[in-house]
Design a protein around this motif. Structure first.
Motif, PDB file in Angstrom:
ATOM      1  N   PRO A 161      29.460  14.539  45.269  1.00 25.72           N
ATOM      2  CA  PRO A 161      29.224  15.897  45.371  1.00 25.72           C
ATOM      3  C   PRO A 161      28.408  16.108  46.925  1.00 25.72           C
ATOM      4  O   PRO A 161      27.361  15.680  47.027  1.00 25.72           O
ATOM      5  N   THR A 162      29.079  17.168  47.612  1.00 19.75           N
ATOM      6  CA  THR A 162      28.452  17.215  48.857  1.00 19.75           C
ATOM      7  C   THR A 162      27.403  18.246  49.232  1.00 19.75           C
ATOM      8  O   THR A 162      27.429  19.216  48.460  1.00 19.75           O
ATOM      9  N   PHE A 220      25.706  16.667  60.599  1.00 20.75           N
ATOM     10  CA  PHE A 220      25.818  15.451  60.075  1.00 20.75           C
ATOM     11  C   PHE A 220      24.885  14.359  60.862  1.00 20.75           C
ATOM     12  O   PHE A 220      24.824  13.008  60.716  1.00 20.75           O
ATOM     13  N   GLY A 221      24.238  14.820  61.937  1.00 21.10           N
ATOM     14  CA  GLY A 221      23.469  14.031  62.626  1.00 21.10           C
ATOM     15  C   GLY A 221      22.653  12.968  62.079  1.00 21.10           C
ATOM     16  O   GLY A 221      22.613  11.784  62.634  1.00 21.10           O
ATOM     17  N   LEU A 266      38.453  12.354  56.281  1.00 16.82           N
ATOM     18  CA  LEU A 266      37.660  13.282  55.655  1.00 16.82           C
ATOM     19  C   LEU A 266      36.168  12.836  55.435  1.00 16.82           C
ATOM     20  O   LEU A 266      35.880  11.938  54.990  1.00 16.82           O
ATOM     21  N   ARG A 267      35.364  13.725  56.137  1.00 14.16           N
ATOM     22  CA  ARG A 267      34.176  13.037  56.242  1.00 14.16           C
ATOM     23  C   ARG A 267      33.157  14.258  55.284  1.00 14.16           C
ATOM     24  O   ARG A 267      33.093  15.437  55.633  1.00 14.16           O
ATOM     25  N   THR A 268      32.228  13.545  54.658  1.00 13.45           N
ATOM     26  CA  THR A 268      31.283  14.513  53.854  1.00 13.45           C
ATOM     27  C   THR A 268      29.973  13.867  54.057  1.00 13.45           C
ATOM     28  O   THR A 268      29.732  12.653  54.189  1.00 13.45           O
ATOM     29  N   ALA A 269      28.685  14.642  53.600  1.00 12.00           N
ATOM     30  CA  ALA A 269      27.347  13.957  53.383  1.00 12.00           C
ATOM     31  C   ALA A 269      26.881  14.544  52.076  1.00 12.00           C
ATOM     32  O   ALA A 269      27.037  15.557  51.507  1.00 12.00           O
ATOM     33  N   HIS A 270      25.982  13.495  51.446  1.00 14.37           N
ATOM     34  CA  HIS A 270      25.473  13.850  50.076  1.00 14.37           C
ATOM     35  C   HIS A 270      24.142  13.333  50.054  1.00 14.37           C
ATOM     36  O   HIS A 270      23.641  12.271  50.984  1.00 14.37           O
ATOM     37  N   ASP A 281      30.234   9.992  53.410  1.00  7.24           N
ATOM     38  CA  ASP A 281      31.285   9.280  52.857  1.00  7.24           C
ATOM     39  C   ASP A 281      32.429   9.620  53.797  1.00  7.24           C
ATOM     40  O   ASP A 281      32.614  10.651  54.462  1.00  7.24           O
ATOM     41  N   LEU A 282      33.511   8.707  53.998  1.00  7.76           N
ATOM     42  CA  LEU A 282      34.479   8.672  55.067  1.00  7.76           C
ATOM     43  C   LEU A 282      35.603   8.135  54.442  1.00  7.76           C
ATOM     44  O   LEU A 282      35.600   6.794  54.191  1.00  7.76           O
ATOM     45  N   LEU A 283      36.610   9.071  54.160  1.00  7.73           N
ATOM     46  CA  LEU A 283      38.073   8.557  53.571  1.00  7.73           C
ATOM     47  C   LEU A 283      38.952   8.595  54.840  1.00  7.73           C
ATOM     48  O   LEU A 283      38.630   9.743  55.603  1.00  7.73           O
ATOM     49  N   VAL A 284      40.122   7.826  54.589  1.00  8.72           N
ATOM     50  CA  VAL A 284      41.051   7.692  55.704  1.00  8.72           C
ATOM     51  C   VAL A 284      42.218   7.521  55.301  1.00  8.72           C
ATOM     52  O   VAL A 284      42.666   6.976  54.185  1.00  8.72           O
ATOM     53  N   THR A 285      43.469   8.425  55.520  1.00  4.53           N
ATOM     54  CA  THR A 285      44.833   8.603  55.187  1.00  4.53           C
ATOM     55  C   THR A 285      45.780   8.606  56.029  1.00  4.53           C
ATOM     56  O   THR A 285      45.177   9.010  57.368  1.00  4.53           O
ATOM     57  N   THR A 286      46.935   8.757  55.946  1.00  2.99           N
ATOM     58  CA  THR A 286      48.216   8.959  56.997  1.00  2.99           C
ATOM     59  C   THR A 286      49.221   9.872  56.463  1.00  2.99           C
ATOM     60  O   THR A 286      49.354   9.739  55.206  1.00  2.99           O
ATOM     61  N   THR A 287      49.665  10.712  57.348  1.00  2.00           N
ATOM     62  CA  THR A 287      50.637  11.738  56.896  1.00  2.00           C
ATOM     63  C   THR A 287      52.015  10.725  56.727  1.00  2.00           C
ATOM     64  O   THR A 287      52.344  10.038  57.325  1.00  2.00           O
ATOM     65  N   ASP A 288      52.927  11.650  55.696  1.00  2.00           N
ATOM     66  CA  ASP A 288      53.974  10.999  55.263  1.00  2.00           C
ATOM     67  C   ASP A 288      55.034  11.779  56.320  1.00  2.00           C
ATOM     68  O   ASP A 288      54.768  12.689  57.136  1.00  2.00           O
ATOM     69  N   ALA A 289      56.315  11.631  56.181  1.00  2.00           N
ATOM     70  CA  ALA A 289      57.482  12.052  56.845  1.00  2.00           C
ATOM     71  C   ALA A 289      57.725  13.718  56.875  1.00  2.00           C
ATOM     72  O   ALA A 289      57.964  14.279  57.575  1.00  2.00           O
ATOM     73  N   GLN A 290      57.006  14.278  55.775  1.00  2.00           N
ATOM     74  CA  GLN A 290      56.716  15.629  55.735  1.00  2.00           C
ATOM     75  C   GLN A 290      55.422  16.321  56.081  1.00  2.00           C
ATOM     76  O   GLN A 290      55.432  17.431  56.064  1.00  2.00           O
ATOM     77  N   GLY A 291      54.681  15.522  56.844  1.00  2.00           N
ATOM     78  CA  GLY A 291      53.543  15.803  57.125  1.00  2.00           C
ATOM     79  C   GLY A 291      52.405  15.792  56.147  1.00  2.00           C
ATOM     80  O   GLY A 291      51.212  16.687  56.296  1.00  2.00           O
TER      81      GLY A 291
END
Length: 199
Positions: free
Chosen positions: A44-45, A119-120, A11-15, A24-34
């Motif tokens: 606030p973006t 976002f450049g 998830l990438r946003t700019a503020h 802002d950059l957040l990272v996560t991983t999907t579980d077994a159910q996606g």
């Protein structure tokens, strides 16, 4: 489709950071159910949040989260569909008509394939997952001894191709500076990448 486990989701946003834009950059991983969810602060973006999902062997999936990030003061659900097949490209770099090895080539997606629209000039905040995200956003590769750089698992669409004659490469924020620094560059605009085909 079916749920994909262990897909990386960004998830990438700019503020506004008073004087300039920050990301802002957040990272996560999907579980077994996606399923996936993010934890951590997001300011606030001022640009539409962008979601990118990637699993090995497939092209990235991209969604402009926009107004869907909050519904009734609760986080919204945004589903992403990862395509089975992406595009690929083989880029040949020449100097004086001869293959140039160890040149760095970068693909800049435009139009529907672009992930970084707006976002450049947001300041790079680094952090976990930053290098992996940048590799998805604008993939780079070095040419081999035959002067060919190869790319796989690309989002179909139009790309601008940038090449620099040193392995330090092409910086999207300073592409026009290379000539002043004595680094040779080349550029081709509007190359079409098609799913299931090598361009």
């Amino acid at each position: 489709g079916h749920p994909l486990e262990k897909a990386d989701v960004y998830l990438r946003t700019a503020h506004h950071g008073c004087i300039r834009m920050n990301e802002d950059l957040l990272v996560t991983t999907t579980d077994a159910q996606g399923h996936y969810s993010f934890s951590g602060e997001v300011h606030p973006t001022t640009e539409s949040p962008v979601l990118v999902a990637k699993i090995k062997g497939r092209p990235p999936a991209v969604a402009d989260a926009g107004a869907r990030t909050v519904e009734n003061d609760r986080p919204a659900r945004v589903d992403l569909t990862v395509a089975e097949v992406g595009g690929s490209a083989s880029v040949t770099v020449l100097r004086d008509g001869k293959p140039l090895p160890n040149a760095r080539v970068q693909l800049e997606a435009t139009g529907s394939a672009a992930i970084l629209a707006g976002f450049g000039w947001a300041r790079d905040t680094g952090g976990p997952g930053k290098a992996e995200f940048e590799a998805l956003v604008e993939p780079t590769a070095l040419t081999d001894r035959d002067g060919v750089a190869r790319f796989v698992e690309l989002i179909p669409g139009l790309y601008n191709v940038h090449a620099a004659d040193n392995s330090q490469g092409v910086n999207r924020r300073a592409r026009r500076v290379f000539a002043q620094n004595g680094v040779g560059t080349g550029e081709v605009d509007g190359e079409a990448i098609v799913a299931g085909r090598d361009t």
